[in-house]
Write a protein that holds these residues in place. Structure first.
Motif, PDB file in Angstrom:
ATOM      1  N   MET A   7      -5.338   1.120  -5.541  1.00 28.37           N
ATOM      2  CA  MET A   7      -5.392   1.456  -4.133  1.00 28.37           C
ATOM      3  C   MET A   7      -4.720   2.810  -3.944  1.00 28.37           C
ATOM      4  O   MET A   7      -3.588   2.998  -4.339  1.00 28.37           O
ATOM      5  CB  MET A   7      -4.659   0.378  -3.320  1.00 28.37           C
ATOM      6  CG  MET A   7      -4.647   0.671  -1.863  1.00 28.37           C
ATOM      7  SD  MET A   7      -3.638  -0.414  -0.851  1.00 28.37           S
ATOM      8  CE  MET A   7      -3.775  -1.971  -1.636  1.00 28.37           C
ATOM      9  N   THR A   8      -5.465   3.722  -3.371  1.00 26.11           N
ATOM     10  CA  THR A   8      -4.924   5.065  -3.175  1.00 26.11           C
ATOM     11  C   THR A   8      -4.572   5.364  -1.724  1.00 26.11           C
ATOM     12  O   THR A   8      -3.964   6.392  -1.449  1.00 26.11           O
ATOM     13  CB  THR A   8      -5.925   6.123  -3.659  1.00 26.11           C
ATOM     14  OG1 THR A   8      -7.143   5.986  -2.930  1.00 26.11           O
ATOM     15  CG2 THR A   8      -6.189   5.982  -5.145  1.00 26.11           C
ATOM     16  N   GLY A   9      -4.954   4.473  -0.811  1.00 27.73           N
ATOM     17  CA  GLY A   9      -4.643   4.729   0.584  1.00 27.73           C
ATOM     18  C   GLY A   9      -4.898   3.532   1.470  1.00 27.73           C
ATOM     19  O   GLY A   9      -5.626   2.612   1.097  1.00 27.73           O
ATOM     20  N   ILE A  10      -4.259   3.559   2.625  1.00 24.76           N
ATOM     21  CA  ILE A  10      -4.423   2.510   3.632  1.00 24.76           C
ATOM     22  C   ILE A  10      -4.550   3.206   4.987  1.00 24.76           C
ATOM     23  O   ILE A  10      -3.791   4.115   5.305  1.00 24.76           O
ATOM     24  CB  ILE A  10      -3.215   1.555   3.680  1.00 24.76           C
ATOM     25  CG1 ILE A  10      -2.978   0.898   2.330  1.00 24.76           C
ATOM     26  CG2 ILE A  10      -3.410   0.491   4.762  1.00 24.76           C
ATOM     27  CD1 ILE A  10      -1.706   0.068   2.276  1.00 24.76           C
TER      28      ILE A  10
ATOM     29  N   ASP B  27       7.571   3.679   0.120  1.00 22.22           N
ATOM     30  CA  ASP B  27       6.885   2.563  -0.521  1.00 22.22           C
ATOM     31  C   ASP B  27       7.533   1.238  -0.114  1.00 22.22           C
ATOM     32  O   ASP B  27       6.842   0.280   0.239  1.00 22.22           O
ATOM     33  CB  ASP B  27       6.919   2.730  -2.046  1.00 22.22           C
ATOM     34  CG  ASP B  27       6.041   1.736  -2.759  1.00 22.22           C
ATOM     35  OD1 ASP B  27       6.524   0.607  -3.022  1.00 22.22           O
ATOM     36  OD2 ASP B  27       4.882   2.070  -3.061  1.00 22.22           O
ATOM     37  N   ALA B  28       8.855   1.200  -0.136  1.00 21.28           N
ATOM     38  CA  ALA B  28       9.576  -0.022   0.241  1.00 21.28           C
ATOM     39  C   ALA B  28       9.359  -0.357   1.716  1.00 21.28           C
ATOM     40  O   ALA B  28       9.183  -1.528   2.073  1.00 21.28           O
ATOM     41  CB  ALA B  28      11.060   0.134  -0.061  1.00 21.28           C
ATOM     42  N   ALA B  29       9.349   0.666   2.566  1.00 19.23           N
ATOM     43  CA  ALA B  29       9.132   0.428   4.000  1.00 19.23           C
ATOM     44  C   ALA B  29       7.723  -0.104   4.253  1.00 19.23           C
ATOM     45  O   ALA B  29       7.550  -1.058   5.023  1.00 19.23           O
ATOM     46  CB  ALA B  29       9.367   1.714   4.785  1.00 19.23           C
ATOM     47  N   LEU B  30       6.723   0.491   3.623  1.00 21.00           N
ATOM     48  CA  LEU B  30       5.352   0.028   3.796  1.00 21.00           C
ATOM     49  C   LEU B  30       5.189  -1.381   3.231  1.00 21.00           C
ATOM     50  O   LEU B  30       4.573  -2.243   3.868  1.00 21.00           O
ATOM     51  CB  LEU B  30       4.369   0.990   3.135  1.00 21.00           C
ATOM     52  CG  LEU B  30       2.884   0.655   3.272  1.00 21.00           C
ATOM     53  CD1 LEU B  30       2.473   0.490   4.743  1.00 21.00           C
ATOM     54  CD2 LEU B  30       2.031   1.720   2.592  1.00 21.00           C
ATOM     55  N   ALA B  31       5.756  -1.621   2.068  1.00 22.10           N
ATOM     56  CA  ALA B  31       5.685  -2.961   1.466  1.00 22.10           C
ATOM     57  C   ALA B  31       6.330  -3.991   2.385  1.00 22.10           C
ATOM     58  O   ALA B  31       5.810  -5.102   2.553  1.00 22.10           O
ATOM     59  CB  ALA B  31       6.359  -2.967   0.101  1.00 22.10           C
TER      60      ALA B  31
ATOM     61  N   PHE C 237      -3.497   7.381   8.286  1.00 23.90           N
ATOM     62  CA  PHE C 237      -3.902   7.144   6.910  1.00 23.90           C
ATOM     63  C   PHE C 237      -2.706   7.448   6.021  1.00 23.90           C
ATOM     64  O   PHE C 237      -2.083   8.502   6.145  1.00 23.90           O
ATOM     65  CB  PHE C 237      -5.081   8.029   6.515  1.00 23.90           C
ATOM     66  CG  PHE C 237      -5.514   7.831   5.084  1.00 23.90           C
ATOM     67  CD1 PHE C 237      -6.284   6.732   4.734  1.00 23.90           C
ATOM     68  CD2 PHE C 237      -5.131   8.719   4.093  1.00 23.90           C
ATOM     69  CE1 PHE C 237      -6.678   6.534   3.413  1.00 23.90           C
ATOM     70  CE2 PHE C 237      -5.526   8.531   2.785  1.00 23.90           C
ATOM     71  CZ  PHE C 237      -6.295   7.442   2.437  1.00 23.90           C
ATOM     72  N   VAL C 238      -2.386   6.515   5.142  1.00 20.11           N
ATOM     73  CA  VAL C 238      -1.282   6.686   4.216  1.00 20.11           C
ATOM     74  C   VAL C 238      -1.847   6.834   2.814  1.00 20.11           C
ATOM     75  O   VAL C 238      -2.512   5.924   2.312  1.00 20.11           O
ATOM     76  CB  VAL C 238      -0.313   5.474   4.270  1.00 20.11           C
ATOM     77  CG1 VAL C 238       0.782   5.614   3.236  1.00 20.11           C
ATOM     78  CG2 VAL C 238       0.258   5.310   5.665  1.00 20.11           C
ATOM     79  N   ASP C 239      -1.613   7.996   2.219  1.00 18.59           N
ATOM     80  CA  ASP C 239      -1.994   8.229   0.829  1.00 18.59           C
ATOM     81  C   ASP C 239      -0.872   7.648  -0.026  1.00 18.59           C
ATOM     82  O   ASP C 239       0.248   8.162  -0.025  1.00 18.59           O
ATOM     83  CB  ASP C 239      -2.154   9.720   0.584  1.00 18.59           C
ATOM     84  CG  ASP C 239      -2.627  10.057  -0.811  1.00 18.59           C
ATOM     85  OD1 ASP C 239      -2.470   9.218  -1.729  1.00 18.59           O
ATOM     86  OD2 ASP C 239      -3.144  11.166  -0.994  1.00 18.59           O
ATOM     87  N   THR C 240      -1.165   6.582  -0.721  1.00 15.46           N
ATOM     88  CA  THR C 240      -0.114   5.880  -1.460  1.00 15.46           C
ATOM     89  C   THR C 240       0.455   6.702  -2.609  1.00 15.46           C
ATOM     90  O   THR C 240       1.575   6.441  -3.049  1.00 15.46           O
ATOM     91  CB  THR C 240      -0.608   4.517  -1.980  1.00 15.46           C
ATOM     92  OG1 THR C 240      -1.754   4.720  -2.800  1.00 15.46           O
ATOM     93  CG2 THR C 240      -0.953   3.585  -0.816  1.00 15.46           C
ATOM     94  N   ALA C 241      -0.273   7.721  -3.070  1.00 13.75           N
ATOM     95  CA  ALA C 241       0.248   8.580  -4.133  1.00 13.75           C
ATOM     96  C   ALA C 241       1.382   9.461  -3.626  1.00 13.75           C
ATOM     97  O   ALA C 241       2.197   9.940  -4.420  1.00 13.75           O
ATOM     98  CB  ALA C 241      -0.871   9.441  -4.706  1.00 13.75           C
ATOM     99  N   ASP C 242       1.443   9.687  -2.322  1.00 12.19           N
ATOM    100  CA  ASP C 242       2.462  10.559  -1.737  1.00 12.19           C
ATOM    101  C   ASP C 242       3.710   9.819  -1.286  1.00 12.19           C
ATOM    102  O   ASP C 242       4.627  10.438  -0.743  1.00 12.19           O
ATOM    103  CB  ASP C 242       1.879  11.309  -0.535  1.00 12.19           C
ATOM    104  CG  ASP C 242       0.779  12.274  -0.932  1.00 12.19           C
ATOM    105  OD1 ASP C 242       0.739  12.674  -2.117  1.00 12.19           O
ATOM    106  OD2 ASP C 242      -0.043  12.625  -0.061  1.00 12.19           O
TER     107      ASP C 242
ATOM    108  N   MET D 156      -5.894  -7.950   0.013  1.00 11.04           N
ATOM    109  CA  MET D 156      -4.823  -8.739  -0.595  1.00 11.04           C
ATOM    110  C   MET D 156      -4.708  -8.456  -2.088  1.00 11.04           C
ATOM    111  O   MET D 156      -3.602  -8.264  -2.602  1.00 11.04           O
ATOM    112  CB  MET D 156      -5.044 -10.226  -0.349  1.00 11.04           C
ATOM    113  CG  MET D 156      -4.733 -10.641   1.048  1.00 11.04           C
ATOM    114  SD  MET D 156      -4.925 -12.429   1.231  1.00 11.04           S
ATOM    115  CE  MET D 156      -4.221 -12.629   2.849  1.00 11.04           C
ATOM    116  N   LEU D 157      -5.842  -8.408  -2.774  1.00  9.97           N
ATOM    117  CA  LEU D 157      -5.813  -8.119  -4.205  1.00  9.97           C
ATOM    118  C   LEU D 157      -5.308  -6.705  -4.470  1.00  9.97           C
ATOM    119  O   LEU D 157      -4.555  -6.477  -5.420  1.00  9.97           O
ATOM    120  CB  LEU D 157      -7.196  -8.316  -4.821  1.00  9.97           C
ATOM    121  CG  LEU D 157      -7.690  -9.761  -4.900  1.00  9.97           C
ATOM    122  CD1 LEU D 157      -9.130  -9.809  -5.399  1.00  9.97           C
ATOM    123  CD2 LEU D 157      -6.787 -10.599  -5.777  1.00  9.97           C
ATOM    124  N   GLY D 158      -5.708  -5.753  -3.632  1.00 18.84           N
ATOM    125  CA  GLY D 158      -5.221  -4.384  -3.770  1.00 18.84           C
ATOM    126  C   GLY D 158      -3.718  -4.299  -3.591  1.00 18.84           C
ATOM    127  O   GLY D 158      -3.030  -3.592  -4.330  1.00 18.84           O
ATOM    128  N   CYS D 159      -3.208  -5.013  -2.617  1.00 18.51           N
ATOM    129  CA  CYS D 159      -1.751  -5.034  -2.398  1.00 18.51           C
ATOM    130  C   CYS D 159      -1.041  -5.684  -3.579  1.00 18.51           C
ATOM    131  O   CYS D 159      -0.032  -5.155  -4.070  1.00 18.51           O
ATOM    132  CB  CYS D 159      -1.419  -5.772  -1.099  1.00 18.51           C
ATOM    133  SG  CYS D 159      -1.780  -4.827   0.387  1.00 18.51           S
TER     134      CYS D 159
END
Length: 147
Positions: free
Chosen positions: A1-4, A26-30, A15-20, A49-52
């Motif tokens: 998963m590269t973005g949400i 990351d902890a806040a989004l999780a 849009f959140v680019d997960t690579a950035d 769900m599987l991507g997460c």
């Protein structure tokens, strides 16, 4: 998963680019994704769900899966992909604005590599999921079905 992508009631989207993401981001989004008190609407929940899970996150608080809601309304349909449902219930063609590029099973979760195109498509799809949820819940309530 590269973005949400996210869409909210006031029309805003992000849009959140997960690579950035920094470790703190990351902890806040999780934490937000795992919070069952934060209502979330998705299309075909299995994919997100599987991507997460693959990223080590947990997706909780899913209040509505628009694919399942559409199935409850019309179980005889051949397809429940987001683009088709958007045309059927919202009279909105996602392909006209570049929204057909991503696989419908991914809803507002992106697994592609083209940042601008992916972000635009994901935001368009996130808005469609939000709007579709409102339309479907309204029809479910009218028909006396639980949401």
């Amino acid at each position: 998963m590269t973005g949400i992508a996210f869409a909210s009631a006031d029309g805003a989207g992000a849009f959140v680019d997960t690579a950035d993401l920094t470790p703190a981001d990351d902890a806040a989004l999780a934490g937000w994704l795992a919070d069952p008190e934060r209502a979330k609407v998705v299309h075909e929940a299995k994919g997100p769900m599987l991507g997460c899970w693959a990223r080590g996150w947990n997706l909780q608080g899913v209040e509505l899966d628009t694919l399942l809601a559409a199935y409850l309304l019309r179980p005889d349909q051949r397809t429940y992909d987001l683009a088709d449902l958007s045309v059927r219930y919202l009279k909105r063609d996602l392909s006209a604005a570049g929204g057909a590029a991503a696989d419908d099973a991914q809803a507002a979760f992106s697994f592609d590599d083209e940042p601008d195109e992916v972000a635009d498509s994901a935001l368009l799809r996130a808005r469609a999921v939000y709007d579709l949820a409102e339309a479907l819940v309204g029809q479910l309530v009218e028909r006396g079905r639980p949401t």
